[in-house]
Design a protein around this motif. Sequence first.
Motif, PDB file in Angstrom:
ATOM      1  N   PHE B  48     -30.529 -39.041 -10.400  1.00 58.57           N
ATOM      2  CA  PHE B  48     -30.385 -38.497 -11.795  1.00 58.57           C
ATOM      3  C   PHE B  48     -30.909 -39.466 -12.542  1.00 58.57           C
ATOM      4  O   PHE B  48     -30.860 -40.748 -12.257  1.00 58.57           O
ATOM      5  CB  PHE B  48     -29.004 -37.812 -12.075  1.00 58.57           C
ATOM      6  N   TYR B  50     -30.447 -41.043 -16.958  1.00 59.46           N
ATOM      7  CA  TYR B  50     -29.850 -40.836 -18.318  1.00 59.46           C
ATOM      8  C   TYR B  50     -30.985 -41.270 -19.432  1.00 59.46           C
ATOM      9  O   TYR B  50     -30.627 -40.788 -20.384  1.00 59.46           O
ATOM     10  CB  TYR B  50     -28.500 -41.883 -18.234  1.00 59.46           C
ATOM     11  N   ARG B  95     -29.010 -31.534 -22.235  1.00 58.00           N
ATOM     12  CA  ARG B  95     -29.039 -32.225 -23.582  1.00 58.00           C
ATOM     13  C   ARG B  95     -28.284 -33.685 -23.396  1.00 58.00           C
ATOM     14  O   ARG B  95     -27.479 -33.947 -22.861  1.00 58.00           O
ATOM     15  CB  ARG B  95     -28.469 -31.203 -24.581  1.00 58.00           C
ATOM     16  N   THR B  98     -22.925 -35.683 -22.567  1.00 59.64           N
ATOM     17  CA  THR B  98     -22.442 -35.512 -21.423  1.00 59.64           C
ATOM     18  C   THR B  98     -23.148 -34.992 -20.261  1.00 59.64           C
ATOM     19  O   THR B  98     -23.874 -33.821 -20.406  1.00 59.64           O
ATOM     20  CB  THR B  98     -20.878 -34.687 -21.455  1.00 59.64           C
ATOM     21  N   THR B  99     -23.060 -35.389 -19.089  1.00 54.60           N
ATOM     22  CA  THR B  99     -24.065 -34.914 -18.105  1.00 54.60           C
ATOM     23  C   THR B  99     -23.612 -33.499 -17.662  1.00 54.60           C
ATOM     24  O   THR B  99     -24.294 -32.638 -17.111  1.00 54.60           O
ATOM     25  CB  THR B  99     -23.832 -35.945 -16.781  1.00 54.60           C
TER      26      THR B  99
END
Lengths: 110, 114
Positions: B48, B50, B95, B98-99
């Motif tokens: 993933f 960020y 969004r 927070t993941t």
Amino acid sequence: EDKVVQSPLSLVVHEGDTVTLNCSYEVTNFRSLLWYKQEKKAPTFLFMLTSSGIEKKSGRLSSILDKKELSSILNITATQTGDSAIYLCAWGGATNKLIFGTGTLLAVQP
Amino acid sequence: DVKVTQSSRYLVKRTGEKVFLECVQDMDHENMFWYRQDPGLGLRLIYFSYDVKMKEKGDIPEGYSVSREKKERFSLILESASTNQTSMYLCASSRPGTTTDTQYFGPGTRLTVL
């Protein structure tokens, strides 16, 4: 290790029946619980439950979070063939990732 | 509506080939994810990101790498495809913040490695 368990693994019902799908978890620092519906393609979002919102309802679908029992249920009333899908639950914990269960395969027969 | 697209719905490759799977989202989401989904195993997180040029390993990163050169695009790379990488690959975005906010999924790429 964080873990999410869904039950049953699969379920066959007839149209009009009510079903309850279960999701239990062992995660650190719970943040959120999400339910998704997956038909033949991508999972689509159903609900998100948090400490400030432990019950959600949309039409024939509803979900409740039980933080004490570390579990959640998804209820579907008056099932239709279009409800046939894999239902996934996912938990958000301290790792800032979503941890998915293996899913429950629901088949609704006419 | 959030839209997440993936470059291919179906892909067939040979063992040892380099494979690129592309994912694009149009909602200015900072968080993007790659999962694989296998029967009985559910969705497992591969990598993933960020933000642009940032990446973190998920639960099963071995045999994969990723690239995030632009905010809207997150690529999954199989350096040397193997038969055990035959799977459904799903990209998702969420969004900023927070993941664990709602993740929106693309339609998936079903990859077969022969």
